[in-house]
Enzyme design. Structure first.
Site, mmCIF file in Angstrom:
data_model
loop_
_atom_site.group_PDB
_atom_site.id
_atom_site.type_symbol
_atom_site.label_atom_id
_atom_site.label_comp_id
_atom_site.label_asym_id
_atom_site.label_seq_id
_atom_site.Cartn_x
_atom_site.Cartn_y
_atom_site.Cartn_z
ATOM 1 N N PRO A 1 0.821 -1.223 0.000
ATOM 2 C CA PRO A 1 0.000 0.000 0.000
ATOM 3 C C PRO A 1 0.847 1.261 0.000
ATOM 4 C CG PRO A 1 -0.321 -1.269 2.049
ATOM 5 C CD PRO A 1 0.562 -2.075 1.163
ATOM 6 N N GLU B 1 3.183 -7.670 8.012
ATOM 7 C CA GLU B 1 3.461 -6.230 7.864
ATOM 8 C C GLU B 1 4.305 -5.945 6.631
ATOM 9 O OE1 GLU B 1 1.991 -3.867 9.562
ATOM 10 O OE2 GLU B 1 0.959 -5.459 10.637
ATOM 11 N N ARG C 1 -4.112 -8.562 -20.466
ATOM 12 C CA ARG C 1 -5.079 -8.271 -21.539
ATOM 13 C C ARG C 1 -4.514 -7.285 -22.571
ATOM 14 N NH1 ARG C 1 -8.135 -3.728 -20.900
ATOM 15 N NH2 ARG C 1 -10.106 -4.471 -21.772
ATOM 16 N N ASP D 1 -10.879 1.827 -24.135
ATOM 17 C CA ASP D 1 -11.098 1.683 -22.692
ATOM 18 C C ASP D 1 -10.916 2.989 -21.949
ATOM 19 O OD1 ASP D 1 -11.644 -0.995 -22.407
ATOM 20 O OD2 ASP D 1 -9.555 -1.584 -22.166
HETATM 21 N N1 SAM Z 1 1.648 -2.580 7.247
HETATM 22 C C1 SAM Z 1 1.499 -2.377 5.853
HETATM 23 C C2 SAM Z 1 1.198 -0.909 5.578
HETATM 24 O O1 SAM Z 1 0.438 -0.314 6.359
HETATM 25 O O2 SAM Z 1 1.669 -0.378 4.555
HETATM 26 C C3 SAM Z 1 0.376 -3.220 5.300
HETATM 27 C C4 SAM Z 1 0.724 -4.653 5.146
HETATM 28 S S1 SAM Z 1 -0.593 -5.583 4.406
HETATM 29 C C5 SAM Z 1 -1.503 -6.092 5.827
HETATM 30 C C6 SAM Z 1 0.189 -7.066 3.883
HETATM 31 C C7 SAM Z 1 0.558 -7.136 2.434
HETATM 32 O O3 SAM Z 1 -0.608 -6.979 1.649
HETATM 33 C C8 SAM Z 1 1.519 -6.109 1.915
HETATM 34 O O4 SAM Z 1 2.844 -6.439 2.187
HETATM 35 C C9 SAM Z 1 1.226 -6.133 0.432
HETATM 36 O O5 SAM Z 1 1.881 -7.206 -0.196
HETATM 37 C C10 SAM Z 1 -0.256 -6.405 0.398
HETATM 38 N N2 SAM Z 1 -1.096 -5.217 0.197
HETATM 39 C C11 SAM Z 1 -1.968 -4.705 1.080
HETATM 40 N N3 SAM Z 1 -2.596 -3.645 0.582
HETATM 41 C C12 SAM Z 1 -2.119 -3.456 -0.660
HETATM 42 C C13 SAM Z 1 -2.370 -2.497 -1.670
HETATM 43 N N4 SAM Z 1 -3.242 -1.511 -1.507
HETATM 44 N N5 SAM Z 1 -1.695 -2.602 -2.835
HETATM 45 C C14 SAM Z 1 -0.792 -3.592 -3.014
HETATM 46 N N6 SAM Z 1 -0.509 -4.523 -2.082
HETATM 47 C C15 SAM Z 1 -1.161 -4.464 -0.909
#
Ligand code: SAM
Length: 266
Positions: free
Chosen positions: A93, A120, A162, A177
């Site tokens: 994220p 995390e 795609r 698109d």
């Molecule tokens: N503690 C992290 C933070 O607040 O940035 C969030 C970790 S999340 C619970 C666990 C995993 O989910 C991340 O390491 C990532 O691989 C994935 N993930 C969660 N949200 C995501 C998003 N919006 N985009 C891409 N990957 C995501």
């Protein structure tokens, strides 16, 4: 295109066997390899995480396990004069936003390696280590937090897949698109209709039945602009004024959507 995906839940990727992506795999357009990260954990419990330095809740994925996994995947890849190295994508994220533009860029790569975090996330030294050897991108699919990277990787693989040559039945679909580069840059697509012409009293807009290509194209663009202004004003605000014709500008005025004054003067 070759795709390697490393995850503690390889079963998440079953959907890559179906629909457009499944067919692309059957045809050999996409060569997908999914790996179980725990195969590179050596203790009896196949541990891939540990407590975070600095304290705090949650666990962090261990660098040694990721390092062995990535080294092995790279070594098993299409080496040789044309093999090169993969571009590594780490969903998180906190990464740069995924977009149609990035999907287009990734569709031009011969080899992508996706590293799915859980807990995390992955120890940051993994990204630092591989950044010196590979192109590494940390990428977010939106401003919300998922439980793991698997769903984010499915989203990216479908968006990229795609766009590969021959994957869509009609190549024009991708050109029309939402967000497509060119005339749809910064616009979302307007409403679409099929037969019958009247359903439960709702009529298909007459212009779509007229057979007049110019009027249909104009109507579609008007609806795309209306919908973008209504649902995505921040996108509309970033439209390149050079892509707007007189009619577009008049419509934006009718919608009380203001471009910068100097843009309106052009
Ligand atoms: N503690 C992290 C933070 O607040 O940035 C969030 C970790 S999340 C619970 C666990 C995993 O989910 C991340 O390491 C990532 O691989 C994935 N993930 C969660 N949200 C995501 C998003 N919006 N985009 C891409 N990957 C995501």
């Amino acid at each position: 295109m070759r795709l390697d995906i490393v995850s503690i839940f390889p079963e998440y990727f079953a959907p890559l066997d179906v629909s457009l992506i499944g067919k692309a795999r059957e045809r050999g357009t996409l060569d997908v390899h999914v790996h179980q990260l725990r195969d590179w954990a050596h203790d009896v419990h196949k541990t891939v995480d540990d407590t975070p330095y600095g304290g705090g809740p949650g666990m962090v994925m261990k660098p040694e396990v990721w390092g062995e996994a990535i080294d092995t995947v790279i070594a098993a890849g299409p080496q040789g004069p044309d093999g090169g190295l993969p571009r590594m994508i780490v969903p998180t994220p906190s990464g740069r936003p995924f977009s149609q533009e990035l999907a287009q860029e990734l569709a031009g790569e011969p080899w992508l390696l996706f590293a799915c975090g859980r807990y995390e996330g992955i120890d940051s030294r993994v990204m630092a280590e591989y950044s010196s050897r590979l192109r590494v991108d940390e990428v977010s699919i939106g401003d919300y937090v998922l439980a793991g990277g698997e769903v984010a990787v499915l989203v990216m693989v479908e968006a990229v897949g795609r766009l590969l040559p021959g994957v869509l039945g009609n190549a024009q679909s991708a050109v029309d698109d939402s967000f497509a580069p060119g005339s749809m840059q910064n616009l979302v697509e307007g409403p679409v209709y099929t037969k019958p012409p009247v359903w439960r009293g709702h009529e298909v807009p007459a212009v779509l039945l007229s057979g007049h290509h110019g009027n249909v194209a104009r109507w579609r663009r008007d609806e795309a602009i209306r919908r973008t202004v209504r649902n995505r004003p921040e996108l509309a605000a970033a439209i390149d004024p050079a892509t707007l014709d007189k009619h577009d500008r008049k419509l934006l005025e009718e919608l009380s959507f203001r471009l910068q004054p100097e843009d309106m003067a052009n």
